[in-house]
Design an enzyme around this catalytic site. Structure first.
Site, PDB file in Angstrom:
ATOM      1  N   CYS A 107     -16.657  -6.596  35.394  1.00  0.00           N
ATOM      2  CA  CYS A 107     -17.739  -5.627  35.564  1.00  0.00           C
ATOM      3  C   CYS A 107     -18.943  -5.932  34.697  1.00  0.00           C
ATOM      4  CB  CYS A 107     -17.240  -4.215  35.240  1.00  0.00           C
ATOM      5  SG  CYS A 107     -16.812  -3.986  33.497  1.00  0.00           S
ATOM      6  N   PHE A 246     -34.169 -16.843  -2.235  1.00  0.00           N
ATOM      7  CA  PHE A 246     -34.636 -17.966  -3.056  1.00  0.00           C
ATOM      8  C   PHE A 246     -34.842 -17.539  -4.507  1.00  0.00           C
ATOM      9  CE2 PHE A 246     -36.446 -18.706   1.265  1.00  0.00           C
ATOM     10  CZ  PHE A 246     -35.587 -19.729   1.637  1.00  0.00           C
ATOM     11  N   ALA A 247     -33.916 -16.713  -5.012  1.00  0.00           N
ATOM     12  CA  ALA A 247     -34.018 -16.227  -6.394  1.00  0.00           C
ATOM     13  C   ALA A 247     -33.594 -17.340  -7.347  1.00  0.00           C
ATOM     14  CB  ALA A 247     -33.125 -14.996  -6.581  1.00  0.00           C
ATOM     15  N   ARG A 248     -34.538 -17.855  -8.073  1.00  0.00           N
ATOM     16  CA  ARG A 248     -34.226 -18.902  -9.053  1.00  0.00           C
ATOM     17  C   ARG A 248     -35.345 -18.954 -10.089  1.00  0.00           C
ATOM     18  NH1 ARG A 248     -35.165 -21.594  -4.169  1.00  0.00           N
ATOM     19  NH2 ARG A 248     -32.921 -21.767  -3.887  1.00  0.00           N
ATOM     20  N   ALA A 250     -37.930 -17.927 -12.538  1.00  0.00           N
ATOM     21  CA  ALA A 250     -38.707 -16.693 -12.687  1.00  0.00           C
ATOM     22  C   ALA A 250     -39.276 -16.224 -11.359  1.00  0.00           C
ATOM     23  CB  ALA A 250     -39.845 -16.910 -13.688  1.00  0.00           C
ATOM     24  N   ARG A 251     -38.843 -16.840 -10.236  1.00  0.00           N
ATOM     25  CA  ARG A 251     -39.436 -16.541  -8.940  1.00  0.00           C
ATOM     26  C   ARG A 251     -38.410 -15.980  -7.967  1.00  0.00           C
ATOM     27  NH1 ARG A 251     -44.209 -19.258  -7.697  1.00  0.00           N
ATOM     28  NH2 ARG A 251     -43.573 -19.498  -5.537  1.00  0.00           N
TER      29      ARG A 251
END
Length: 269
Positions: A107, A246-248, A250-251
């Site tokens: 169905c 993309f946490a790495r 200081a960014r």
């Protein structure tokens, strides 16, 4: 079962061959059952499975923690059973959902229902927890200190709960990124910790399922090592979830609902 095993291998290099021993993560099938009926079979690292079962039940819509009456973990020759005993009303609703999915295959309705479930509408996030930019950018570095199985095997994912001003308060690991998150959610609920008070931190990318599980757990922030998918961001935006990646150093790059991150604006080169 142990979470890791030692395996011998032969290392080949310019100086010839040498025998080495590696610690590798174990991976076993885990059947999640509710009141005796199998709901799913997942490949998992055999650790923290009670927490996995509780978190999985919540994020997959089987039962809320207050509807779970008992959890049993049983080892069998073919794998492990995570048996959940849930309240009758939750079991009835789950049974009705399963019956709806087992309709006539010709169905087309079953496929439609499956697609709608995959992209189900999420409840709005009400969590007001905020982080500083420094806390968000350093989230993965903070989680790094809570990954003993990764340090041993270099082959598993981790999910952590980051509290403002306190750092990582809980973390769980698994060969599967979804499993690690379910284990974390289950651990928080069983410990009486509200995920809404913190941020979920992942060593993986952000897919649709990771957004769904985070929102259903009640957390308002999701911080990841790798990129989100476009569809994951659409769901997060609609639900009010802050997604950063993309946490790495200081960014950190913020994709949705940046109001939960305080301090200087994040600039992307």
């Amino acid at each position: 079962m142990k979470a890791s095993v030692s395996i011998r291998a032969t290392a080949l290099g310019p100086d010839g061959a040498r025998e080495v021993t590696r610690a590798l993560p174990e991976e076993v099938p885990v059947a999640v059952t509710c009141n005796g009926t199998t709901q799913a079979v997942m490949m998992c690292t055999p650790a923290d499975l009670e927490e996995f079962a509780v978190g999985f039940a919540l994020t997959e819509g089987y039962a809320t923690p207050d509807q779970i009456e008992r959890v049993e973990i049983l080892e069998a020759e073919a794998g492990i059973e995570a048996r959940l005993w849930i309240a009758e009303e939750a079991a009835a609703e789950l049974g009705a959902r399963r019956r709806a999915m087992l309709g006539p295959v010709g169905c087309g309705l079953c496929g439609i229902e499956s697609l709608e479930q995959a992209l189900r509408v999420l409840p709005p996030v009400s969590a007001r927890t905020t982080l500083t930019r420094a806390e968000a950018a350093g989230a993965l570095d903070a989680l790094r200190g809570h990954q003993p199985l990764h340090d041993l095997t270099h082959a598993v994912h981790a999910a952590g709960l980051l509290m403002p001003g306190r750092g990582i308060v809980l973390a769980r690991e698994d060969v599967g990124r979804h499993n690690a998150l379910d284990k974390l959610i289950g651990a928080a609920l069983r410990a009486g910790i509200d995920p809404a008070a913190g941020a979920v931190v992942l060593t993986s990318r952000v897919s649709v399922e990771m957004v769904q599980k985070t929102v259903l757990a009640g957390a308002g922030l999701l911080i990841a090592a790798s990129a989100p998918t476009a569809q994951a961001l659409r769901l997060a935006e609609a639900a009010g979830l802050t997604v950063a990646a993309f946490a790495r150093g200081a960014r950190v790059e913020v994709f949705t609902h940046s109001e939960r991150l305080q301090g200087d604006q994040t600039d992307v080169a």
